[in-house]
Design a protein around this motif. Structure first.
Motif, PDB file in Angstrom:
ATOM      1  N   LEU A  43      29.195  38.114  38.377  1.00 26.83           N
ATOM      2  CA  LEU A  43      29.290  37.218  37.222  1.00 26.83           C
ATOM      3  C   LEU A  43      30.040  35.935  37.553  1.00 26.83           C
ATOM      4  O   LEU A  43      29.792  34.881  36.952  1.00 26.83           O
ATOM      5  CB  LEU A  43      29.984  37.938  36.066  1.00 26.83           C
ATOM      6  CG  LEU A  43      29.146  39.021  35.373  1.00 26.83           C
ATOM      7  CD1 LEU A  43      30.018  39.860  34.457  1.00 26.83           C
ATOM      8  CD2 LEU A  43      27.998  38.400  34.588  1.00 26.83           C
ATOM      9  N   GLU A  44      30.951  36.023  38.512  1.00 30.76           N
ATOM     10  CA  GLU A  44      31.709  34.831  38.925  1.00 30.76           C
ATOM     11  C   GLU A  44      30.922  33.951  39.888  1.00 30.76           C
ATOM     12  O   GLU A  44      31.099  32.734  39.910  1.00 30.76           O
ATOM     13  CB  GLU A  44      33.027  35.260  39.591  1.00 30.76           C
ATOM     14  CG  GLU A  44      33.966  36.055  38.699  1.00 30.76           C
ATOM     15  CD  GLU A  44      34.644  35.213  37.646  1.00 30.76           C
ATOM     16  OE1 GLU A  44      34.516  33.973  37.697  1.00 30.76           O
ATOM     17  OE2 GLU A  44      35.315  35.787  36.761  1.00 30.76           O
ATOM     18  N   THR A  45      30.056  34.566  40.695  1.00 32.56           N
ATOM     19  CA  THR A  45      29.431  33.823  41.802  1.00 32.56           C
ATOM     20  C   THR A  45      27.972  33.443  41.564  1.00 32.56           C
ATOM     21  O   THR A  45      27.505  32.445  42.121  1.00 32.56           O
ATOM     22  CB  THR A  45      29.518  34.637  43.102  1.00 32.56           C
ATOM     23  OG1 THR A  45      28.884  35.916  42.914  1.00 32.56           O
ATOM     24  CG2 THR A  45      30.978  34.871  43.492  1.00 32.56           C
ATOM     25  N   LEU A  46      27.238  34.214  40.785  1.00 28.01           N
ATOM     26  CA  LEU A  46      25.837  33.882  40.550  1.00 28.01           C
ATOM     27  C   LEU A  46      25.728  32.623  39.699  1.00 28.01           C
ATOM     28  O   LEU A  46      26.555  32.394  38.806  1.00 28.01           O
ATOM     29  CB  LEU A  46      25.116  35.038  39.855  1.00 28.01           C
ATOM     30  CG  LEU A  46      24.885  36.290  40.714  1.00 28.01           C
ATOM     31  CD1 LEU A  46      24.359  37.432  39.852  1.00 28.01           C
ATOM     32  CD2 LEU A  46      23.907  35.989  41.845  1.00 28.01           C
ATOM     33  N   VAL A  67      32.852  45.589  30.367  1.00 24.29           N
ATOM     34  CA  VAL A  67      32.602  44.681  29.236  1.00 24.29           C
ATOM     35  C   VAL A  67      33.910  44.076  28.746  1.00 24.29           C
ATOM     36  O   VAL A  67      33.993  42.872  28.478  1.00 24.29           O
ATOM     37  CB  VAL A  67      31.886  45.422  28.093  1.00 24.29           C
ATOM     38  CG1 VAL A  67      31.689  44.482  26.904  1.00 24.29           C
ATOM     39  CG2 VAL A  67      30.530  45.952  28.551  1.00 24.29           C
ATOM     40  N   ARG A  68      34.954  44.902  28.631  1.00 23.28           N
ATOM     41  CA  ARG A  68      36.251  44.384  28.183  1.00 23.28           C
ATOM     42  C   ARG A  68      36.777  43.319  29.141  1.00 23.28           C
ATOM     43  O   ARG A  68      37.286  42.280  28.714  1.00 23.28           O
ATOM     44  CB  ARG A  68      37.261  45.534  28.066  1.00 23.28           C
ATOM     45  CG  ARG A  68      37.093  46.374  26.821  1.00 23.28           C
ATOM     46  CD  ARG A  68      38.323  47.220  26.552  1.00 23.28           C
ATOM     47  NE  ARG A  68      38.455  48.277  27.540  1.00 23.28           N
ATOM     48  CZ  ARG A  68      37.995  49.508  27.374  1.00 23.28           C
ATOM     49  NH1 ARG A  68      37.349  49.836  26.266  1.00 23.28           N
ATOM     50  NH2 ARG A  68      38.184  50.430  28.303  1.00 23.28           N
ATOM     51  N   ARG A  72      37.560  39.360  28.563  1.00 23.07           N
ATOM     52  CA  ARG A  72      38.896  38.829  28.862  1.00 23.07           C
ATOM     53  C   ARG A  72      38.800  37.605  29.756  1.00 23.07           C
ATOM     54  O   ARG A  72      39.578  36.644  29.608  1.00 23.07           O
ATOM     55  CB  ARG A  72      39.745  39.895  29.544  1.00 23.07           C
ATOM     56  CG  ARG A  72      41.225  39.529  29.692  1.00 23.07           C
ATOM     57  CD  ARG A  72      41.986  40.529  30.531  1.00 23.07           C
ATOM     58  NE  ARG A  72      41.587  40.454  31.938  1.00 23.07           N
ATOM     59  CZ  ARG A  72      42.051  39.530  32.787  1.00 23.07           C
ATOM     60  NH1 ARG A  72      42.899  38.598  32.384  1.00 23.07           N
ATOM     61  NH2 ARG A  72      41.653  39.530  34.053  1.00 23.07           N
ATOM     62  N   ARG A  73      37.826  37.607  30.670  1.00 27.69           N
ATOM     63  CA  ARG A  73      37.648  36.470  31.578  1.00 27.69           C
ATOM     64  C   ARG A  73      36.838  35.341  30.953  1.00 27.69           C
ATOM     65  O   ARG A  73      36.596  34.325  31.603  1.00 27.69           O
ATOM     66  CB  ARG A  73      36.962  36.933  32.869  1.00 27.69           C
ATOM     67  CG  ARG A  73      37.755  37.944  33.680  1.00 27.69           C
ATOM     68  CD  ARG A  73      37.065  38.232  34.991  1.00 27.69           C
ATOM     69  NE  ARG A  73      37.748  39.263  35.764  1.00 27.69           N
ATOM     70  CZ  ARG A  73      37.418  39.603  37.013  1.00 27.69           C
ATOM     71  NH1 ARG A  73      36.404  38.983  37.632  1.00 27.69           N
ATOM     72  NH2 ARG A  73      38.081  40.558  37.651  1.00 27.69           N
ATOM     73  N   GLY A  74      36.384  35.535  29.752  1.00 25.92           N
ATOM     74  CA  GLY A  74      35.653  34.477  29.073  1.00 25.92           C
ATOM     75  C   GLY A  74      34.149  34.525  29.241  1.00 25.92           C
ATOM     76  O   GLY A  74      33.452  33.600  28.807  1.00 25.92           O
ATOM     77  N   HIS A  75      33.612  35.593  29.834  1.00 22.91           N
ATOM     78  CA  HIS A  75      32.158  35.713  29.996  1.00 22.91           C
ATOM     79  C   HIS A  75      31.559  36.257  28.697  1.00 22.91           C
ATOM     80  O   HIS A  75      31.876  37.372  28.282  1.00 22.91           O
ATOM     81  CB  HIS A  75      31.816  36.665  31.148  1.00 22.91           C
ATOM     82  CG  HIS A  75      32.251  36.180  32.493  1.00 22.91           C
ATOM     83  ND1 HIS A  75      31.729  35.051  33.086  1.00 22.91           N
ATOM     84  CD2 HIS A  75      33.184  36.669  33.358  1.00 22.91           C
ATOM     85  CE1 HIS A  75      32.303  34.867  34.263  1.00 22.91           C
ATOM     86  NE2 HIS A  75      33.191  35.822  34.448  1.00 22.91           N
ATOM     87  N   GLN A  76      30.708  35.486  28.076  1.00 22.55           N
ATOM     88  CA  GLN A  76      30.044  35.911  26.846  1.00 22.55           C
ATOM     89  C   GLN A  76      28.629  36.399  27.122  1.00 22.55           C
ATOM     90  O   GLN A  76      27.781  36.445  26.218  1.00 22.55           O
ATOM     91  CB  GLN A  76      30.025  34.747  25.852  1.00 22.55           C
ATOM     92  CG  GLN A  76      31.407  34.259  25.443  1.00 22.55           C
ATOM     93  CD  GLN A  76      32.275  35.377  24.882  1.00 22.55           C
ATOM     94  OE1 GLN A  76      31.820  36.172  24.070  1.00 22.55           O
ATOM     95  NE2 GLN A  76      33.533  35.434  25.325  1.00 22.55           N
ATOM     96  N   THR A  77      28.373  36.779  28.367  1.00 18.80           N
ATOM     97  CA  THR A  77      27.054  37.268  28.768  1.00 18.80           C
ATOM     98  C   THR A  77      26.652  38.466  27.921  1.00 18.80           C
ATOM     99  O   THR A  77      27.463  39.343  27.637  1.00 18.80           O
ATOM    100  CB  THR A  77      27.078  37.686  30.256  1.00 18.80           C
ATOM    101  OG1 THR A  77      27.638  36.619  31.020  1.00 18.80           O
ATOM    102  CG2 THR A  77      25.684  37.996  30.760  1.00 18.80           C
ATOM    103  N   ASP A  78      25.385  38.502  27.502  1.00 15.03           N
ATOM    104  CA  ASP A  78      24.888  39.614  26.702  1.00 15.03           C
ATOM    105  C   ASP A  78      24.807  40.886  27.544  1.00 15.03           C
ATOM    106  O   ASP A  78      24.575  40.832  28.758  1.00 15.03           O
ATOM    107  CB  ASP A  78      23.506  39.282  26.130  1.00 15.03           C
ATOM    108  CG  ASP A  78      23.566  38.134  25.139  1.00 15.03           C
ATOM    109  OD1 ASP A  78      24.562  38.029  24.403  1.00 15.03           O
ATOM    110  OD2 ASP A  78      22.608  37.322  25.114  1.00 15.03           O
ATOM    111  N   VAL A  79      24.966  42.029  26.875  1.00 14.93           N
ATOM    112  CA  VAL A  79      24.993  43.320  27.561  1.00 14.93           C
ATOM    113  C   VAL A  79      24.093  44.307  26.840  1.00 14.93           C
ATOM    114  O   VAL A  79      24.140  44.438  25.612  1.00 14.93           O
ATOM    115  CB  VAL A  79      26.424  43.897  27.621  1.00 14.93           C
ATOM    116  CG1 VAL A  79      26.413  45.312  28.217  1.00 14.93           C
ATOM    117  CG2 VAL A  79      27.341  42.993  28.417  1.00 14.93           C
ATOM    118  N   ILE A  80      23.265  44.997  27.606  1.00 12.80           N
ATOM    119  CA  ILE A  80      22.542  46.169  27.135  1.00 12.80           C
ATOM    120  C   ILE A  80      23.014  47.340  27.990  1.00 12.80           C
ATOM    121  O   ILE A  80      22.865  47.308  29.214  1.00 12.80           O
ATOM    122  CB  ILE A  80      21.017  46.008  27.232  1.00 12.80           C
ATOM    123  CG1 ILE A  80      20.528  44.918  26.273  1.00 12.80           C
ATOM    124  CG2 ILE A  80      20.308  47.327  26.931  1.00 12.80           C
ATOM    125  CD1 ILE A  80      19.022  44.676  26.326  1.00 12.80           C
TER     126      ILE A  80
END
Length: 226
Positions: A43-46, A67-68, A72-80
């Protein structure tokens, strides 16, 4: 294209999920990860990740912990969530942490495709921005609701029906309701209910095994060609 990160500790399962995603128009796999650390680094590098297909059982941390940490790191990426974890506490926690959907293993390509297609529609709607009237809000919140399978009676779960169906289809021989329950993790009564449904719809055959005493045992076998 919607960029997807596939996270599963089983490399074989990850490859299967990657292949499934690649077959759905509009989706592309941005990367694979096999533990929580790899997922967070990805998530940090892609360059971009729109959606994470996330297993719960990872070797270093749980999917919920991932997910937590994402939030916390500010990633609002959607999750399934795509996992074998089916206890209610895990499902509830996934909802509270913002998982959009929860797909229980084992599942078919059709099951995953329906969720991805629903997500694509949601993604397009939300990307449009602007204001939403109540009807639009209702559509957004209902976009990822899995419709009941055509012909499935009221009160029957599509996920459980698919779980029992796959178990019986792959068995290679007749099984009792208790054996189905042991293999799938559902109760014997639940297994019996869905096996009777499969029999009524012609996808399973019922035979009776008579012992020395007592009631005969009901055995169900997948109907070839069903």
């Amino acid at each position: 294209m919607i960029e997807v990160l596939v996270v599963d500790d089983d490399t074989r399962v990850a490859r299967v999920n990657t292949a499934y995603v690649g077959k759905v128009p509009g989706f592309r796999v941005a990367g694979e990860a096999h533990n929580a650390g790899e997922a967070l680094r990805a998530l940090e590098t892609l360059p971009r990740v729109d959606l994470v297909l996330l297993d719960h059982y990872l070797p270093d941390r749980t999917g919920l912990e991932v997910v937590r940490e994402m939030r916390r790191r500010g990633h609002q990426t959607d999750v399934i969530m795509v996992t074998a974890a089916r206890d209610v506490s895990t499902v509830r926690a996934a909802m509270r942490h913002g998982a959009l959907q929860y797909l229980v293993k084992p599942f078919t390509f059709t099951g995953l495709r329906s969720r991805l297609e629903a997500y694509a529609g949601l993604h397009r709607t939300l990307e449009g921005g602007g204001e939403a009237e109540q009807a639009e809000v209702d559509r957004i919140f209902g976009a990822l609701s899995a419709p009941s399978r055509p012909g499935l009676p009221k009160g029957h779960s599509p996920t459980t029906a698919e779980l029992v169906r796959q178990c019986l289809a792959k068995a290679g021989g007749p099984l009792s309701a208790q054996e189905i329950a042991d293999r799938t993790g559902v109760s014997r009564q639940t297994a019996q209910r869905y096996l009777r449904l499969l029999e009524r719809t012609g996808r399973a055959r019922l035979t009776l095994k008579y012992g020395e005493a007592g009631r005969p045992e009901h055995l169900y076998e997948w109907a070839s060609g069903a």
